[in-house]
Design a protein around this motif. Structure first.
Motif, short mmCIF file in Angstrom:
data_model
loop_
_atom_site.label_atom_id
_atom_site.label_comp_id
_atom_site.label_asym_id
_atom_site.label_seq_id
_atom_site.Cartn_x
_atom_site.Cartn_y
_atom_site.Cartn_z
N ASN A 5 0.79 -1.24 -0.14
CA ASN A 5 -0.01 0.09 0.04
C ASN A 5 0.82 1.29 -0.11
OD1 ASN A 5 -2.74 -0.69 -0.09
ND2 ASN A 5 -2.59 -1.31 2.14
N LEU A 6 2.14 1.20 0.29
CA LEU A 6 3.03 2.36 0.07
C LEU A 6 2.98 2.96 -1.01
CD1 LEU A 6 6.21 1.03 2.00
CD2 LEU A 6 4.41 2.46 3.16
N THR A 7 3.01 4.24 -1.28
CA THR A 7 3.24 4.96 -2.30
C THR A 7 4.80 4.89 -2.71
OG1 THR A 7 4.16 7.14 -1.44
CG2 THR A 7 1.88 6.80 -1.93
N LEU A 8 5.14 5.12 -4.12
CA LEU A 8 6.66 5.11 -4.27
C LEU A 8 7.29 5.93 -3.67
CD1 LEU A 8 6.39 4.96 -8.43
CD2 LEU A 8 7.11 3.20 -6.84
N GLN A 9 7.14 7.02 -3.26
CA GLN A 9 7.84 8.01 -2.52
C GLN A 9 7.76 7.41 -0.93
OE1 GLN A 9 9.76 10.95 -3.41
NE2 GLN A 9 10.65 10.25 -1.63
N GLN A 10 7.08 6.80 -0.50
CA GLN A 10 7.07 6.27 0.97
C GLN A 10 7.75 5.11 0.81
OE1 GLN A 10 2.70 5.59 1.20
NE2 GLN A 10 2.57 7.50 2.82
N ALA A 11 7.70 4.22 -0.16
CA ALA A 11 8.57 3.16 -0.06
C ALA A 11 10.00 3.56 -0.45
CB ALA A 11 8.24 2.15 -1.41
N LYS A 12 10.52 4.49 -1.13
CA LYS A 12 11.56 4.92 -1.57
C LYS A 12 12.31 5.35 0.00
CE LYS A 12 15.46 5.49 -3.59
NZ LYS A 12 16.34 4.26 -4.05
N ASP A 13 11.46 6.30 0.60
CA ASP A 13 11.95 6.73 1.93
C ASP A 13 12.23 5.89 2.85
OD1 ASP A 13 11.61 9.56 0.83
OD2 ASP A 13 9.64 10.02 1.84
N ILE A 20 12.67 -0.89 5.61
CA ILE A 20 12.33 -2.02 4.78
C ILE A 20 13.38 -2.56 3.96
CG2 ILE A 20 9.86 -1.32 5.24
CD1 ILE A 20 10.03 -0.53 2.04
N THR A 21 13.05 -3.63 3.49
CA THR A 21 14.05 -4.07 2.28
C THR A 21 13.62 -4.40 0.82
OG1 THR A 21 13.71 -6.50 2.82
CG2 THR A 21 15.41 -5.60 4.20
N SER A 22 14.30 -4.11 0.00
CA SER A 22 13.53 -4.49 -1.24
C SER A 22 12.79 -5.85 -1.26
CB SER A 22 14.63 -4.05 -2.45
OG SER A 22 14.01 -4.44 -3.58
N VAL A 23 13.53 -6.79 -0.68
CA VAL A 23 13.22 -8.22 -0.66
C VAL A 23 11.79 -8.20 -0.06
CG1 VAL A 23 13.28 -10.39 0.31
CG2 VAL A 23 15.31 -9.26 -0.93
N ALA A 24 11.35 -7.31 1.11
CA ALA A 24 10.42 -7.48 1.91
C ALA A 24 9.13 -6.74 1.01
CB ALA A 24 10.50 -6.89 3.38
N CYS A 71 16.46 2.35 -7.30
CA CYS A 71 16.78 1.11 -6.81
C CYS A 71 15.96 0.64 -5.64
CB CYS A 71 18.43 1.47 -6.45
SG CYS A 71 18.97 -0.07 -5.77
N GLY A 72 15.78 -0.67 -5.76
CA GLY A 72 14.97 -1.40 -4.84
C GLY A 72 13.46 -1.41 -4.93
N LEU A 73 13.02 -0.43 -5.84
CA LEU A 73 11.44 -0.36 -5.98
C LEU A 73 10.99 -1.08 -7.19
CD1 LEU A 73 11.20 3.80 -6.10
CD2 LEU A 73 10.41 2.07 -4.33
N PRO A 74 10.09 -2.11 -6.72
CA PRO A 74 9.49 -3.09 -8.07
C PRO A 74 8.66 -2.41 -8.88
CG PRO A 74 8.97 -3.70 -5.59
CD PRO A 74 9.62 -2.27 -5.53
N LEU A 75 8.99 -2.26 -10.15
CA LEU A 75 8.28 -1.47 -11.09
C LEU A 75 7.85 -2.46 -12.16
CD1 LEU A 75 10.68 1.39 -11.47
CD2 LEU A 75 8.35 1.20 -10.16
N LEU A 76 6.48 -2.23 -12.71
CA LEU A 76 5.87 -3.02 -13.94
C LEU A 76 6.41 -2.66 -15.20
CD1 LEU A 76 3.55 -4.65 -14.89
CD2 LEU A 76 2.52 -2.57 -14.89
N SER A 77 7.00 -3.68 -15.90
CA SER A 77 7.25 -3.25 -17.27
C SER A 77 6.27 -3.40 -18.37
CB SER A 77 8.60 -4.27 -17.56
OG SER A 77 8.82 -4.17 -19.07
#
Length: 79
Positions: A5-13, A20-24, A71-77
């Protein structure tokens, strides 16, 4: 709050602060996709193993202070 549910900005922060980790984050998003994909039908294919390997590599980069903006943000291609 579930990580998906995190926004990209929240996740990046949170990634930058090592809260948090990118894996989680990636696991949370993949789990959510699995929960709703039967109804949503938004993906032609998912490459879970590749996504998790990329998340592990991103965590190593982030830990070393070498990650870029996405880096670390899962993105859709879309390709």
């Amino acid at each position: 709050m579930d990580l998906y549910n995190l926004t990209l900005q929240q996740a990046k922060d949170k990634l930058t602060a090592r809260e948090i980790t990118s894996v989680a984050l990636t696991e949370s998003i993949l789990d959510r996709i699995e929960q709703v994909e039967g109804r949503v039908k938004a993906y032609l294919s998912l490459h879970k193993e590749q996504a998790m390997a990329a998340a592990e590599a991103a965590d190593i980069k982030l830990e070393a202070g070498q990650g870029g903006m996405l880096c670390g943000l899962p993105l859709l291609s879309l390709i």
